[in-house]
Design a protein around this motif. Structure first.
Motif, PDB file in Angstrom:
ATOM      1  N   TRP A  11      82.933  64.828  34.234  1.00  0.00           N
ATOM      2  CA  TRP A  11      84.166  64.198  33.776  1.00  0.00           C
ATOM      3  C   TRP A  11      84.111  63.897  32.284  1.00  0.00           C
ATOM      4  O   TRP A  11      85.066  64.138  31.558  1.00  0.00           O
ATOM      5  N   GLU A  15      86.444  65.415  29.358  1.00  0.00           N
ATOM      6  CA  GLU A  15      87.156  64.498  28.474  1.00  0.00           C
ATOM      7  C   GLU A  15      86.896  64.843  27.011  1.00  0.00           C
ATOM      8  O   GLU A  15      87.823  64.899  26.200  1.00  0.00           O
ATOM      9  N   ILE A  67      93.742  65.497  31.581  1.00  0.00           N
ATOM     10  CA  ILE A  67      92.555  66.352  31.593  1.00  0.00           C
ATOM     11  C   ILE A  67      92.912  67.790  31.935  1.00  0.00           C
ATOM     12  O   ILE A  67      92.323  68.730  31.410  1.00  0.00           O
ATOM     13  N   THR A  75      96.051  66.141  36.351  1.00  0.00           N
ATOM     14  CA  THR A  75      94.903  65.235  36.453  1.00  0.00           C
ATOM     15  C   THR A  75      94.771  64.436  35.163  1.00  0.00           C
ATOM     16  O   THR A  75      94.737  65.011  34.072  1.00  0.00           O
ATOM     17  N   GLN A  77      92.574  61.073  33.335  1.00  0.00           N
ATOM     18  CA  GLN A  77      91.334  60.316  33.402  1.00  0.00           C
ATOM     19  C   GLN A  77      91.494  59.058  32.562  1.00  0.00           C
ATOM     20  O   GLN A  77      92.016  59.119  31.458  1.00  0.00           O
ATOM     21  N   ARG A 137      84.875  55.446  34.518  1.00  0.00           N
ATOM     22  CA  ARG A 137      86.043  56.315  34.463  1.00  0.00           C
ATOM     23  C   ARG A 137      86.661  56.388  35.853  1.00  0.00           C
ATOM     24  O   ARG A 137      85.975  56.267  36.866  1.00  0.00           O
ATOM     25  N   ARG A 139      89.932  58.802  37.886  1.00  0.00           N
ATOM     26  CA  ARG A 139      90.853  59.940  37.781  1.00  0.00           C
ATOM     27  C   ARG A 139      92.051  59.735  38.675  1.00  0.00           C
ATOM     28  O   ARG A 139      91.913  59.343  39.829  1.00  0.00           O
TER      29      ARG A 139
END
Length: 188
Positions: A11, A15, A67, A75, A77, A137, A139
């Motif tokens: 992730w 990012e 993302i 999606t 984040q 984080r 999502r």
């Protein structure tokens, strides 16, 4: 299932890659009509992710970003921080709602033909677990359920890198024809 630390590493890498593309582009703002003319919603979202058109400034304000997108899916984040806490020390419901609404709306946006737009008419958010800055984080993954000529519906889930569900949401969006002002220099 992938280990949470491995998932978090993935992730964070996604990012960083997204931020690099966004920072190389025009920055935050609103795309001009000529920048999106003739593009489908998916093409607009891809252009934004590629740094070709401006991205939404609210993402920096609330510390989240888009993302990825594909047909019917978006999606986002987010990084829950101290600035997002309510007086009880957990992340404020408005942060959940804004992150989920962004994923839901952008998922719907990917299904818009050129010249069509949408607006959120209804948003329902169910927070099922408190979120604190200890979770590095989360999502929000939005998916279109139905996209018609006048209405679109979508659902989304907010998850942590270990798969924990923090919230889920649904939306109903109104779909309409976009009315852009004439390009500069054009006569009416």
């Amino acid at each position: 299932m992938t280990a949470p630390n491995h998932t978090l590493e993935q992730w964070l890498a996604e990012e960083a890659s997204t931020l690099e593309r966004l920072n190389a582009g025009p920055g935050p703002g609103v795309a001009r009509p000529e920048q999106i003319a003739g593009k489908t919603g998916l093409q607009q979202m891809q252009a934004m992710l590629n740094g070709e058109i401006p991205h939404a400034a609210i993402a920096a304000t609330l510390d989240f970003l888009i993302i990825g997108v594909e047909d019917g899916v978006a999606t986002f984040q987010g990084t829950p921080g101290l600035q997002h806490l309510n007086p009880m020390g957990t992340v404020h419901g408005g942060w959940f709602a804004t992150l989920l609404d962004s994923a839901l709306g952008c998922a719907v946006h990917t299904r818009m033909p050129a010249g069509r737009g949408y607006t959120t008419a209804e948003l329902s958010v169910n927070i099922v677990k408190a979120l604190t800055p200890k979770v590095p984080r989360v999502r929000a993954i939005g998916r279109v359920i139905h996209c018609g000529r006048q209405l679109a519906t979508a659902d989304a889930r907010l998850i942590g890198p270990d798969g924990t569900l923090y919230a889920h949401a649904t939306t109903t969006c109104l779909v309409f024809e976009m009315k852009h002002p004439p390009a500069s220099g054009a006569t009416t």
